[in-house]
Design an enzyme around this catalytic site. Structure first.
Site, PDB file in Angstrom:
ATOM      1  N   GLN A  24     -51.549  34.576   9.475  1.00  0.00           N
ATOM      2  CA  GLN A  24     -50.133  34.223   9.529  1.00  0.00           C
ATOM      3  C   GLN A  24     -49.326  35.417   9.034  1.00  0.00           C
ATOM      4  O   GLN A  24     -49.234  35.674   7.843  1.00  0.00           O
ATOM      5  CB  GLN A  24     -49.862  32.975   8.686  1.00  0.00           C
ATOM      6  N   LYS A  53     -35.415  36.433  11.029  1.00  0.00           N
ATOM      7  CA  LYS A  53     -35.884  36.905   9.728  1.00  0.00           C
ATOM      8  C   LYS A  53     -37.376  37.201   9.779  1.00  0.00           C
ATOM      9  O   LYS A  53     -38.117  36.609  10.560  1.00  0.00           O
ATOM     10  CB  LYS A  53     -35.565  35.894   8.624  1.00  0.00           C
ATOM     11  N   LYS A  82     -38.339  27.328   7.528  1.00  0.00           N
ATOM     12  CA  LYS A  82     -39.254  28.101   8.356  1.00  0.00           C
ATOM     13  C   LYS A  82     -40.244  28.871   7.478  1.00  0.00           C
ATOM     14  O   LYS A  82     -39.946  29.219   6.339  1.00  0.00           O
ATOM     15  CB  LYS A  82     -38.482  29.084   9.245  1.00  0.00           C
ATOM     16  N   ASP A  83     -41.401  29.151   8.048  1.00  0.00           N
ATOM     17  CA  ASP A  83     -42.470  29.821   7.312  1.00  0.00           C
ATOM     18  C   ASP A  83     -42.039  31.192   6.797  1.00  0.00           C
ATOM     19  O   ASP A  83     -41.232  31.884   7.412  1.00  0.00           O
ATOM     20  CB  ASP A  83     -43.694  29.992   8.208  1.00  0.00           C
ATOM     21  N   LYS A  84     -42.634  31.586   5.678  1.00  0.00           N
ATOM     22  CA  LYS A  84     -42.375  32.914   5.124  1.00  0.00           C
ATOM     23  C   LYS A  84     -43.161  33.975   5.875  1.00  0.00           C
ATOM     24  O   LYS A  84     -42.608  34.978   6.320  1.00  0.00           O
ATOM     25  CB  LYS A  84     -42.732  32.957   3.642  1.00  0.00           C
TER      26      LYS A  84
END
Length: 348
Positions: A24, A53, A82-84
């Site tokens: 990821q 982002k 949202k995912d980092k």
């Protein structure tokens, strides 16, 4: 209500494990938010910003804008988190009076890729879903064919809508903190942290309930999700809840409705009859937080895939409804649980 937490997620297909590699990061995990409306009118008191982002949480991104505009973070609207460890696009809203100032905004991890005016701010949940683009590595020819097959099967029959590992923190440490708080063993003063831990508590109950329903389906319905008398359903187009007199098997198979599971709390519909016998084992009727119903089964849409045989890279894109996890889609295919600690951090 004290209980031991078991965080293993089971899936309807119980086939062979696949050990493809999944990292990821900003290149291999891309998420695009799908808004609930098209921002085309370009008039109103709010400015809608389309944001891209990289390697940053939604909260951190909002904090950057709040500091730049010198306003409280609560004044910035957003639809979902949202995912980092990803490249993500999403929409946020601010008052239109900041339009001129925002033209000067610059940040190495954030880019404004579009703006529109709208008549109201964005609120949590104001999205239809998310589009994911993910790369899997170490995939051979046989596995590529299996991924194709299992993806199509998930699109047709649905997959369990578990909360993914991201919900529970690295090494699932937030679960124990939530458990201690609910049991009265740990006093939490921060209201935001308290709400977050309560949501963790609700999510663990939901996942464990869903696991039991999945195992029951594998045992008694040949791996297809088994509907029970007393289930509460939700329409997939507008999200309305209803309890039918007759199980809507055909509508479920056509992805028009989906059964729901309980996020325990107050002021929420609870299942009845046969479905309630299982649900009540994962309920806490004394929890003061507001309860909700969550779809138990989701149907991925618009699946696209490309396999690079020479490099063993399988690229897959798919759309999921809001609140669902792409990593759960991958777990369903791999027939194994993924964990946060296995995700590789970007080298600095």
């Amino acid at each position: 209500m004290a209980r031991d937490y078991v965080m293993k997620r089971e899936y309807l297909q119980d086939g062979e494990r696949m050990e493809f590699e999944f990292e990821q990061n900003e290149k291999d995990f891309i998420v695009d938010e799908i808004p609930h409306v098209e921002y085309k009118k370009n008039k109103g008191n709010y400015l809608i910003l389309h944001i891209k982002k990289v390697e940053m949480t939604t909260w951190d991104m909002i904090a950057v804008f709040a500091k730049f505009l010198n306003i409280p973070a609560e004044k910035i609207g957003y639809a979902g988190l949202k995912d980092k460890h990803a490249t993500t696009t999403q929409y946020i809203s601010v008052e239109v009076k900041y339009e001129k100032l925002l033209k000067k905004f610059r940040h190495k991890q954030i880019r404004v890729i579009g703006t529109h005016k709208h008549n109201h701010s964005i609120r949590m949940g104001d999205l239809n879903g998310n589009r994911f683009h993910i790369k899997l590595y170490g995939v051979n020819d046989i596995e590529a064919g299996r991924i194709d097959k299992l993806s199509r099967k998930a699109q047709k029959q649905g997959l369990p809508n578990y909360f993914g590992y991201q919900r529970f923190g690295r090494n699932e440490d937030s679960i124990e903190q939530a458990k201690a708080m609910i049991a009265g063993e740990d006093f939490i003063e921060d209201s935001k942290l308290k709400r977050f831990l309560i949501s963790i508590y609700q999510s663990v109950f939901f996942n464990d309930w869903l696991k039991e329903r999945v195992l029951l389906s594998r045992e008694k319905n040949n791996g297809k999700y088994l509907l029970l008398e007393g289930d509460i359903f939700q329409t997939t187009d507008d999200g309305k809840l209803f309890t039918p007199k007759k199980l809507p098997q055909k509508d479920f198979e056509d992805a028009k409705v989906t059964p729901t599971g309980l996020l325990c709390g107050r002021d929420v519909y609870r299942a009845r009859g046969e479905a309630r016998k299982i649900e009540e084992k994962y309920d806490d009727e004394f929890l003061y937080e507001k309860g909700l119903r969550r779809p138990a089964i989701i149907f991925p849409k618009d699946i696209e895939a490309k396999y690079n045989k020479d490099f063993g890279v399988y690229s897959i894109a798919f759309t999921l409804p809001k609140g669902s996890y792409a990593t759960v889609f991958l777990e369903n295919i791999a027939n194994r649980n993924l964990k946060a600690k296995k995700i590789k951090e970007k080298k600095k």
